[in-house]
Design an enzyme around this catalytic site. Structure first.
Site, PDB file in Angstrom:
ATOM      1  N   LYS A 186      12.116   0.836 -25.395  1.00 41.23           N
ATOM      2  CA  LYS A 186      12.153   1.912 -24.401  1.00 41.23           C
ATOM      3  C   LYS A 186      13.044   3.018 -24.947  1.00 41.23           C
ATOM      4  O   LYS A 186      13.922   2.761 -25.776  1.00 41.23           O
ATOM      5  CB  LYS A 186      12.772   1.402 -23.098  1.00 41.23           C
ATOM      6  CG  LYS A 186      12.007   0.254 -22.462  1.00 41.23           C
ATOM      7  CD  LYS A 186      11.210   0.742 -21.303  1.00 41.23           C
ATOM      8  CE  LYS A 186      10.431  -0.343 -20.623  1.00 41.23           C
ATOM      9  NZ  LYS A 186       9.159   0.124 -20.099  1.00 41.23           N
TER      10      LYS A 186
ATOM     11  N   HIS B 185       1.560  -8.224 -22.643  1.00 41.09           N
ATOM     12  CA  HIS B 185       0.729  -7.276 -23.402  1.00 41.09           C
ATOM     13  C   HIS B 185       0.711  -7.576 -24.898  1.00 41.09           C
ATOM     14  O   HIS B 185      -0.331  -7.562 -25.536  1.00 41.09           O
ATOM     15  CB  HIS B 185       1.241  -5.844 -23.224  1.00 41.09           C
ATOM     16  CG  HIS B 185       1.474  -5.450 -21.794  1.00 41.09           C
ATOM     17  ND1 HIS B 185       0.634  -5.820 -20.784  1.00 41.09           N
ATOM     18  CD2 HIS B 185       2.453  -4.717 -21.203  1.00 41.09           C
ATOM     19  CE1 HIS B 185       1.076  -5.327 -19.630  1.00 41.09           C
ATOM     20  NE2 HIS B 185       2.181  -4.655 -19.866  1.00 41.09           N
TER      21      HIS B 185
ATOM     22  N   ALA C 294       0.804  -1.224   0.000  1.00 43.37           N
ATOM     23  CA  ALA C 294       0.000   0.000   0.000  1.00 43.37           C
ATOM     24  C   ALA C 294       0.838   1.275   0.000  1.00 43.37           C
ATOM     25  O   ALA C 294       0.342   2.341  -0.366  1.00 43.37           O
ATOM     26  CB  ALA C 294      -0.916  -0.004   1.213  1.00 43.37           C
ATOM     27  N   SER C 295       2.111   1.178   0.427  1.00 39.40           N
ATOM     28  CA  SER C 295       2.900   2.406   0.444  1.00 39.40           C
ATOM     29  C   SER C 295       3.702   2.539  -0.864  1.00 39.40           C
ATOM     30  O   SER C 295       4.502   3.446  -1.014  1.00 39.40           O
ATOM     31  CB  SER C 295       3.856   2.408   1.648  1.00 39.40           C
ATOM     32  OG  SER C 295       4.658   1.242   1.603  1.00 39.40           O
ATOM     33  N   GLY C 296       3.470   1.628  -1.792  1.00 44.03           N
ATOM     34  CA  GLY C 296       4.286   1.615  -3.019  1.00 44.03           C
ATOM     35  C   GLY C 296       3.748   2.509  -4.127  1.00 44.03           C
ATOM     36  O   GLY C 296       2.657   3.081  -4.047  1.00 44.03           O
ATOM     37  N   ASP C 297       4.538   2.530  -5.187  1.00 42.93           N
ATOM     38  CA  ASP C 297       4.297   3.402  -6.328  1.00 42.93           C
ATOM     39  C   ASP C 297       3.005   3.037  -7.085  1.00 42.93           C
ATOM     40  O   ASP C 297       2.208   3.897  -7.449  1.00 42.93           O
ATOM     41  CB  ASP C 297       5.533   3.228  -7.229  1.00 42.93           C
ATOM     42  CG  ASP C 297       5.447   4.027  -8.479  1.00 42.93           C
ATOM     43  OD1 ASP C 297       5.278   5.244  -8.347  1.00 42.93           O
ATOM     44  OD2 ASP C 297       5.523   3.434  -9.576  1.00 42.93           O
ATOM     45  N   LEU C 298       2.788   1.740  -7.273  1.00 47.02           N
ATOM     46  CA  LEU C 298       1.612   1.304  -8.032  1.00 47.02           C
ATOM     47  C   LEU C 298       0.321   1.714  -7.321  1.00 47.02           C
ATOM     48  O   LEU C 298      -0.646   2.149  -7.949  1.00 47.02           O
ATOM     49  CB  LEU C 298       1.655  -0.223  -8.217  1.00 47.02           C
ATOM     50  CG  LEU C 298       0.509  -0.813  -9.010  1.00 47.02           C
ATOM     51  CD1 LEU C 298       0.594  -0.392 -10.471  1.00 47.02           C
ATOM     52  CD2 LEU C 298       0.520  -2.342  -8.923  1.00 47.02           C
TER      53      LEU C 298
ATOM     54  N   ASP D  21       9.033  -8.350 -20.184  1.00 47.00           N
ATOM     55  CA  ASP D  21       8.244  -7.216 -19.699  1.00 47.00           C
ATOM     56  C   ASP D  21       7.060  -6.889 -20.615  1.00 47.00           C
ATOM     57  O   ASP D  21       6.010  -6.472 -20.145  1.00 47.00           O
ATOM     58  CB  ASP D  21       9.164  -5.991 -19.581  1.00 47.00           C
ATOM     59  CG  ASP D  21       8.528  -4.838 -18.836  1.00 47.00           C
ATOM     60  OD1 ASP D  21       7.981  -5.088 -17.737  1.00 47.00           O
ATOM     61  OD2 ASP D  21       8.544  -3.705 -19.355  1.00 47.00           O
TER      62      ASP D  21
HETATM   63  C1  BG6 Z   1       4.164  -2.376 -17.991  1.00 46.93           C
HETATM   64  C2  BG6 Z   1       5.628  -2.608 -18.178  1.00 46.93           C
HETATM   65  O1  BG6 Z   1       3.493  -3.595 -17.841  1.00 46.93           O
HETATM   66  O2  BG6 Z   1       3.644  -1.681 -19.109  1.00 46.93           O
HETATM   67  C3  BG6 Z   1       6.323  -1.275 -18.367  1.00 46.93           C
HETATM   68  O3  BG6 Z   1       6.158  -3.282 -17.059  1.00 46.93           O
HETATM   69  C4  BG6 Z   1       5.707  -0.500 -19.497  1.00 46.93           C
HETATM   70  O4  BG6 Z   1       7.714  -1.478 -18.607  1.00 46.93           O
HETATM   71  C5  BG6 Z   1       4.200  -0.398 -19.307  1.00 46.93           C
HETATM   72  O5  BG6 Z   1       6.285   0.794 -19.497  1.00 46.93           O
HETATM   73  C6  BG6 Z   1       3.566   0.207 -20.524  1.00 46.93           C
HETATM   74  O6  BG6 Z   1       2.213   0.465 -20.254  1.00 46.93           O
HETATM   75  P1  BG6 Z   1       1.447   1.565 -21.081  1.00 46.93           P
HETATM   76  O7  BG6 Z   1       0.017   1.399 -20.668  1.00 46.93           O
HETATM   77  O8  BG6 Z   1       2.030   2.884 -20.715  1.00 46.93           O
HETATM   78  O9  BG6 Z   1       1.680   1.238 -22.517  1.00 46.93           O
END
Ligand code: BG6
Length: 514
Positions: A359, A259, A26-30, A254
């Site tokens: 990136k 995705h 809960a104290s994290g960035d996400l 990643d």
């Molecule tokens: C995350 C990855 O799942 O998706 C990140 O760990 C990436 O590295 C991010 O930057 C990208 O998400 P979005 O919605 O900004 O395309």
């Protein structure tokens, strides 16, 4: 925001019933960046009722009062157009428990706290545990939840007890299988919600609507009419403060494993008999099963790895990946990859799917382009020698352009028969006059209403890892030998390594970024 051109019925959002949410990490960035703003939006828009509370759990020595400050800051930073008086009702429903994740006493206290809050807010005992911690804590949290009777395995449980778990879910096939077996000791599959935030995007879900609710494209959606498909995920940001995680993972783990394979499956899958979570997830698994294995691939013509060097993105200096804090000096982790995939089934036989992601690139853009074949015979051949007919291209803009764009040929006004391509654009924001809802809002609400359509299934996640694990193992086995699995460097702020262009140009095609 443009005025809406839409005159159809209002698409009612679902409304969740009473429930409590426990956030680990809960104290994290996400939590601050995504979960709190999403829950706030759901709360103020009445998608979740007053019978609701948030219990944050983390190691940081906060208390409820200081956590509420964290929550308020997160709302201020992450939510636009907050109306006076909207925050208080939400903030007062937030509580905090500080404790170690491997300590039973944390869970005993959590049981007391959630029991009291369930009574106070009349949630009927429905509860969601959102695990937003680093992945090495997933197992201990699930196991302690089980042994301290905070969750009990069972299908269709009432009141419900569900777990949302963040990515990465495993680092290869073995670890993903291990994690699945472990979770399934304590929970049944319908209690597990494995996040892929891409699936929460309206633009991603629209791929299914576009393909299966319209006749005109589905009939040409195959190897007879489609030349190839391109999926691009280009990001401007480097790895920044996530270097520690990223240097272990790399971009294939990643982005590709989750995705991008999800995007590819939505483009390539067959229509299930009905819009049902299980059936849709099964169709996607069938696509992953049909993807030609990555064994014995050739580098760099089928798979290519890259890493950014120092450069500039929009005037801002970006240091070389190897100089980022937390990255090994000689790291061979990829921050870019391009790949050519084939799906071995009768719909897609012989149609290449070119995927690339990176990136620290020039632009932030995620899009899927479907490039159709050329017209078999052009009657205009004598009239348009200078500008030969270009093939139709259908592009799904995922972000930041959100919509569907179709390139086709048209006659240019004038006395001669001049033909030139133009683009027909559907932009979500222009057409509907609203901002699309945030991916986490959609996913959290779906979990509250018990809809698993937009989450990874056990089979799906294992199949995706099964596909890429041999590739990762080959790289590891070669010790990232730069002769065999060469790493191509590219300047930050560029469009990626030149070799990625060659990969597609050698097939007489080119990358499209509209
Ligand atoms: C995350 C990855 O799942 O998706 C990140 O760990 C990436 O590295 C991010 O930057 C990208 O998400 P979005 O919605 O900004 O395309």
């Amino acid at each position: 925001m443009e005025k809406s051109q839409y005159s159809g019925p209002v698409c009612e959002f679902e409304t969740a019933g009473p429930c409590g949410i426990v956030i680990f990490g809960a104290s994290g960035d996400l939590t601050s960046r995504k979960l709190i703003p999403a829950l706030f939006e759901l709360y103020v828009r009445r998608r979740i009722p007053d019978n609701f509370f948030i219990a944050g759990v983390a190691r940081s020595a906060l208390d409820t009062e200081t956590f509420r400050e964290v929550v308020e800051n997160a709302v201020d930073r992450g939510v636009r157009n907050i109306k006076p008086g909207q925050k208080q009702g939400f903030i007062k429903r937030c509580y905090y428990l500080s404790g170690q994740y491997d300590d039973d006493s944390t869970y005993r206290e959590l049981k007391d706290l959630t029991g009291t809050l369930a009574g106070k807010y009349e949630t009927g005992g429905n509860i969601i545990f959102n695990i937003a911690t680093p992945p090495n804590l997933y197992k201990v949290i699930v196991s302690k939840l089980g042994t301290n009777s905070l969750v009990e395995k069972g299908q269709n449980k009432d009141p419900f007890q569900r777990i949302i778990v963040e990515k990465p879910f495993g680092t290869d096939l073995e670890t993903a299988q291990d994690l699945n077996s472990f979770f399934l000791e304590h929970l049944s599959e319908d209690q597990i919600y494995r996040i892929d935030h891409y699936l929460g995007k309206d633009t991603v879900q629209n791929i299914l609507a576009f393909r299966f609710a319209n006749l005109i494209f589905e009939n040409v959606w195959n190897r007879n009419y489609i030349d190839h498909v391109q999926i691009t995920v280009s990001e401007k940001l480097g790895v920044g403060h996530r270097a520690g995680y990223f240097d272990q993972a790399g971009l294939v783990r990643d982005m590709l494993q989750n995705h991008m394979l999800q995007l590819l499956s939505l483009v390539a899958m067959e229509a299930p008999a009905k819009f049902d979570a299980e059936l849709i997830r099964d169709e996607k698994v069938k696509v992953m099963r049909a993807i030609r294995p990555f064994t014995g691939v050739s580098y760099p013509s089928t798979i290519l790895r890259g890493q950014y060097k120092e450069g500039e993105v929009e005037g801002e200096k970006i240091s070389a990946y190897r100089k980022e804090q937390g990255v090994k000096k000689n790291s061979s982790t990829e921050t870019y990859f391009a790949a050519k995939l084939f799906i071995d089934n009768s719909r897609w036989e012989g149609v290449p799917f070119y995927l690339r992601a990176g990136k620290a690139l020039k632009e932030k853009k995620t899009q899927i382009s479907v490039i159709f074949k050329e017209v078999p015979h052009s009657m205009f051949v004598d009239d348009i020698k200078e500008n030969p007919l270009e093939p139709n291209v259908l592009t799904f803009g995922i972000q930041p352009q959100q919509g569907v764009f179709l390139k086709y040929q048209a006659k240019v006004p004038g006395s001669k028969m001049c033909i030139y391509p133009l683009q027909m654009n559907f932009n979500y924001a222009d057409y509907y006059g609203v901002e699309l809802s945030d991916d986490y809002e959609t996913l959290l609400l779906d979990c509250m209403v018990g809809d698993q359509t937009l989450f990874w299934s056990k089979k799906g996640i294992e199949k995706s890892w099964a596909l890429i694990t041999p590739l990762l193992q080959e790289w590891e086995k070669s010790n990232y030998d730069n002769k065999k699995v060469k790493l191509f460097f590219y300047k930050a702020g560029s469009t990626g390594p030149r070799e990625a262009d060659r990969m597609i140009e050698n097939d007489n095609r080119k990358w499209i970024l509209s």
